[in-house]
Design an enzyme around this catalytic site. Structure first.
Site, mmCIF file in Angstrom:
data_model
loop_
_atom_site.group_PDB
_atom_site.id
_atom_site.type_symbol
_atom_site.label_atom_id
_atom_site.label_comp_id
_atom_site.label_asym_id
_atom_site.label_seq_id
_atom_site.Cartn_x
_atom_site.Cartn_y
_atom_site.Cartn_z
ATOM 1 N N ASP A 11 0.853 -1.190 0.000
ATOM 2 C CA ASP A 11 0.000 0.000 0.000
ATOM 3 C C ASP A 11 0.883 1.231 0.000
ATOM 4 O OD1 ASP A 11 -2.374 -1.322 -0.055
ATOM 5 O OD2 ASP A 11 -2.625 -1.355 2.121
ATOM 6 N N ASP A 130 -13.780 -5.879 -5.774
ATOM 7 C CA ASP A 130 -14.019 -6.089 -4.342
ATOM 8 C C ASP A 130 -15.466 -6.544 -4.218
ATOM 9 O OD1 ASP A 130 -11.499 -5.037 -3.863
ATOM 10 O OD2 ASP A 130 -12.253 -3.012 -3.474
#
Lengths: 251, 193
Positions: A11, A130
């Protein structure tokens, strides 16, 4: 034989890795280039950089980061996060990214997938999905899982394939962060519905979880973050154990 | 060493440039026919769709120049495929260096063939110091049929030619610039030819 791929995910915010990273003796664990090189050295098959920066200045920083990563590492990597235009993709590929991952903007504007696949080739277009299992129905969510939609996971997956996606990165929101294993049932069903590679994401906690997702989940690749960042599962050990379980890996 | 990457606007070539930089060699990017004709060694890259790439080659007449080259030329991925007789991708005729055809994988397997796979039956100086069964990174939907000029093969659905060689022309389906140590060794070998 084609091998199953192990993909650490980093990330990124403002050109730095965020969330904890605590393994090996890196001088600066926040430096994406240093981390990427270390993962490449350990035998990671690919890397994914998920950029969660929002501002325009951060975009510039992202380009610099991608350039530096491309300079340093000799394995493929994908960049995702907030990519919504042809220019965004062009910029990232010009900086040396091998693939881009598109999520919310593909749902909002599905034609974008066709445009990108035609212009740059399917091989570099990863569609990230997602999804959350709500009473047995997998529904696609947007904006990092914060916005639910009525779109069915399997229908969306078939649509993105037909529009020219080269790969699907499926994150189960029910499993993400739980370290209780990947969403293997949904993954296996996805593989029955589409004929492009599928990366399993969300739920990695043990070596057995990787074995399961490759065997019963039929995943082509598995992505994880914290188990790698904290050295809980060293990649060389993971790959040795996968091979011992008759799963083809690159050692 | 004057190393030139043939620039005809097909795909991004940064990774190839960076891979050579890591080996201490600067790869110049050029689409200028004279510059290309005089280079010591050439990389013929390619990413994307075959007929579009061929149109770009024709627009600059590089389709005529490339087959005439006498120095070592390394075609990578689509670059290799364009050096074959033809490709099924939008029924595109190739430059005809390698006497083989390029076909699409069937839907019995996942397409594209994406990831790390082994190369076997290695028989070229391109593979000096590279082990039989070494892993290379591949991402492609079309493959070159096995033929006499194959100097490596890979299995995915069937055994296909993952590297080709004819006189001064070399072609690899995989991406040496993304294939870790084995890929680096191949690039070193190409520089040493």
């Amino acid at each position: 034989m084609l091998t199953k791929r192990i993909i650490p995910c980093l990330d990124i915010k403002n050109g730095r890795t965020v969330k904890g990273v605590n393994f090996v003796n890196l001088i600066d664990a926040g430096d994406p280039v240093e981390l990427a090189s270390e993962y490449a050295r350990q035998g990671a098959d690919e890397l994914v950089f998920l950029d969660i920066s929002a501002t325009l200045e951060a975009r510039k920083t992202r380009h610099d980061m991608v350039l530096h990563v491309a300079e340093a590492i000799n394995i493929p990597f994908t960049v995702g996060g907030g990519i919504s235009t042809v220019e965004d993709v062009d910029d990232l590929l010009q900086c040396g990214a091998d693939k881009v991952s598109i999520n919310s903007s593909a749902v909002k504007n599905p034609d974008l997938i066709n445009t990108l696949a035609n212009k740059f080739g399917s091989q570099c277009i990863v569609i990230a999905i997602d999804a959350k299992d709500i009473n047995g129905n997998w529904k696609v969510h947007l904006s990092g899982g914060t916005i639910p939609t009525d779109i069915d996971l399997y229908e969306w997956a078939m649509e993105v394939e037909q529009r020219g996606a080269g790969e699907i990165l499926f994150t189960s929101m029910n499993h993400d962060g739980t370290k209780s294993g990947f969403a293997n049932e949904a993954l296996a069903r996805l593989s029955d519905h589409v004929n492009i590679p599928i990366i399993a994401s969300g739920g990695a906690g043990s070596v057995q979880h990787f074995i399961d997702t490759f065997k019963s989940g039929k995943a082509d690749a598995a992505l994880a973050a914290s188990v790698f960042h904290f050295g809980e599962i060293p990649i060389p050990d993971l790959k040795e154990k996968l091979r011992a379980n008759n799963i083809e890996v690159r050692l | 060493m004057d190393l030139v990457i043939i620039d005809y606007g097909a795909g991004n070539i940064k990774s190839i440039q960076f891979a050579f930089e890591r080996l201490g060699v600067h790869a110049h990017l050029s689409g200028d026919p004279e510059r290309i004709a005089n280079a010591d060694k050439l990389i013929f890259p390619g990413v994307g769709e075959a007929s579009t790439a061929m149109k770009k080659l024709k627009a600059t007449q590089l389709d005529r120049l490339i087959p005439e080259l006498k120095q070592p030329v390394l075609g990578i991925c689509l670059g290799m495929q364009l050096l074959c007789l033809s490709t099924e991708e939008n029924n595109t005729p190739g430059l005809g260096i390698f006497q083989t055809h390029v076909k699409r994988f069937s839907n019995d397997v996942k397409v594209p063939h994406m990831g790390w796979n082994t190369i076997n039956g290695l028989r070229s100086h391109l593979f000096d110091n590279i082990d039989e069964g070494a892993y290379m990174y591949l991402v492609h939907s079309y493959y070159a049929e096995n033929c006499k000029e194959a100097v490596a093969h890979t299995f995915y659905e069937l055994e296909y030619a993952s590297a080709l060689q004819h006189n001064n022309f070399y072609g690899v389906q995989f991406h040496p610039e993304k294939s870790s140590k084995s890929g680096e060794q191949l690039l070193i070998n190409f520089l040493n030819l």
